[in-house]
Design a protein around this motif. Sequence first.
Motif, short mmCIF file in Angstrom:
data_model
loop_
_atom_site.label_atom_id
_atom_site.label_comp_id
_atom_site.label_asym_id
_atom_site.label_seq_id
_atom_site.Cartn_x
_atom_site.Cartn_y
_atom_site.Cartn_z
N MET A 184 -0.48 105.39 39.45
CA MET A 184 0.03 105.31 38.08
C MET A 184 1.55 105.18 38.06
O MET A 184 2.12 104.40 37.29
CB MET A 184 -0.41 106.55 37.30
N VAL A 185 2.23 105.94 38.91
CA VAL A 185 3.69 105.87 38.96
C VAL A 185 4.15 104.51 39.46
O VAL A 185 5.03 103.87 38.86
CB VAL A 185 4.25 106.99 39.85
N GLY A 186 3.55 104.03 40.55
CA GLY A 186 3.94 102.73 41.09
C GLY A 186 3.63 101.61 40.11
O GLY A 186 4.45 100.69 39.93
N GLY A 187 2.45 101.64 39.50
CA GLY A 187 2.10 100.59 38.54
C GLY A 187 3.03 100.60 37.35
O GLY A 187 3.43 99.53 36.84
N ALA A 207 -3.48 96.27 40.66
CA ALA A 207 -4.04 96.91 41.85
C ALA A 207 -3.73 98.40 41.90
O ALA A 207 -4.59 99.23 42.20
CB ALA A 207 -3.52 96.21 43.11
N LEU A 208 -2.49 98.75 41.59
CA LEU A 208 -2.10 100.16 41.64
C LEU A 208 -2.72 100.97 40.52
O LEU A 208 -3.13 102.12 40.71
CB LEU A 208 -0.57 100.27 41.59
N LEU A 209 -2.81 100.38 39.33
CA LEU A 209 -3.45 101.10 38.22
C LEU A 209 -4.94 101.29 38.47
O LEU A 209 -5.52 102.31 38.11
CB LEU A 209 -3.21 100.35 36.91
N GLU A 210 -5.58 100.31 39.07
CA GLU A 210 -7.00 100.46 39.41
C GLU A 210 -7.19 101.53 40.47
O GLU A 210 -8.19 102.26 40.47
CB GLU A 210 -7.57 99.12 39.89
N GLU A 211 -6.23 101.64 41.38
CA GLU A 211 -6.30 102.72 42.38
C GLU A 211 -6.23 104.08 41.70
O GLU A 211 -6.99 105.00 42.04
CB GLU A 211 -5.16 102.56 43.38
N ALA A 212 -5.31 104.22 40.74
CA ALA A 212 -5.19 105.49 40.03
C ALA A 212 -6.47 105.81 39.26
O ALA A 212 -6.92 106.96 39.23
CB ALA A 212 -3.99 105.43 39.06
N ALA A 258 7.61 105.34 49.74
CA ALA A 258 6.62 105.92 48.83
C ALA A 258 5.21 105.46 49.20
O ALA A 258 4.27 106.26 49.26
CB ALA A 258 6.94 105.56 47.39
N HIS A 259 5.04 104.17 49.45
CA HIS A 259 3.71 103.66 49.81
C HIS A 259 3.28 104.17 51.19
O HIS A 259 2.09 104.40 51.42
CB HIS A 259 3.72 102.13 49.80
N ARG A 260 4.24 104.35 52.08
CA ARG A 260 3.88 104.87 53.40
C ARG A 260 3.38 106.31 53.29
O ARG A 260 2.42 106.69 53.96
CB ARG A 260 5.09 104.81 54.34
N VAL A 261 4.02 107.10 52.43
CA VAL A 261 3.56 108.46 52.21
C VAL A 261 2.12 108.46 51.70
O VAL A 261 1.28 109.25 52.17
CB VAL A 261 4.49 109.19 51.23
#
Length: 347
Positions: A184-187, A207-212, A258-261
């Motif tokens: 959600m934050v990344g999207g 893609a990021l919102l669907e992940e959330a 951030a994505h690596r974390v």
Amino acid sequence: MTSRMGGSILLRHLGGRLFSTTTTAVRSAATAEVANYFMYGGSAPAKGMAMWVRVFPVRMASTTASPAVSREDKATAAKDATGKDGAGTPPSAKKEIVSYWGIQPSKLVKEDGTEWKWSCFRPWDTYNSDVSIDLKKHHVPTTFLDKVAYWTVKALRIPVDIFFQRRHGHRVMMIETVAAVPGMVGGMLLHLRSLRRFDHSGGWIRALLEEAENERMHLMTFMEVVKPRWYERALVIAVQGVFFNAYFVGYLLSPKFAHRVVGYLEEEAIHSYNEFFKDLEAGKMENIPAPAIAIDYWRLPADATLKDVVTVVRADEAHHRDVNHFASDIHYRGMELKETPAPLEYH
């Protein structure tokens, strides 16, 4: 527009609503004198008369009785409230609850024709999880930021292991409340960046919102399996408040980091679900029937069990692991994705 013209228009349109026609004779006279001044150019009203003019709602200023209600109207109202001639089923059983916006919800059905009962997701959001995905992939930390991300996640796991021990249901519930934040934050940040720069997102916002959303559905599923205690709910609030702000700042400073974390967090989530699965197979935990929400979301068979739910959730986490490690290995140039020369290193 002059004050007389404005007053004339205002009195013509609102006079009947704002001024009661049943007030005292003195107030009526004052109102008439003021209207004569604005509408017809008469002499200015006296100070004492103008002081009586006030703006009141019609219901508050009126002294007339409310209109009588006929017997037929009363009977109709009683029938609507009780269902049938004053006695019957309550309105809550006859009328479907509408949405927040006052829109009547559409009737959805499943493939077998039965009514769709979930409001947190729709039939077109369901899917068959790819359980053949490799669960043993591990991104080898090479750069300094990779190593910081890796050891940060390892350090965060220590208090979680101490607090939850082998209470897998409560553990994964806590994990999912955290795992649903990064997407959600990344999207959101990519969405705002796309708006600022008038650029395309390369498909990453969705893609990021669907992940959330997928992580949130994991939480909704395990809420049917375990019920959080009051102190666990308090812990969720505290952890979410800290993690959201920390990840927000981290994503602003370095999306790669951030994505690596998140990639390493997903690796730890896979490990947690592996332990969950082992205890289910060993009989240390009861392999209860799968919740109905999980059967519909992942299109599982009707006789699916909790072990099947853990299997599909674990596969989802493996997919998120690969997506976030890949996102960390690319950089943006005008919001178009460019791969780095070095390939992903898995073993």
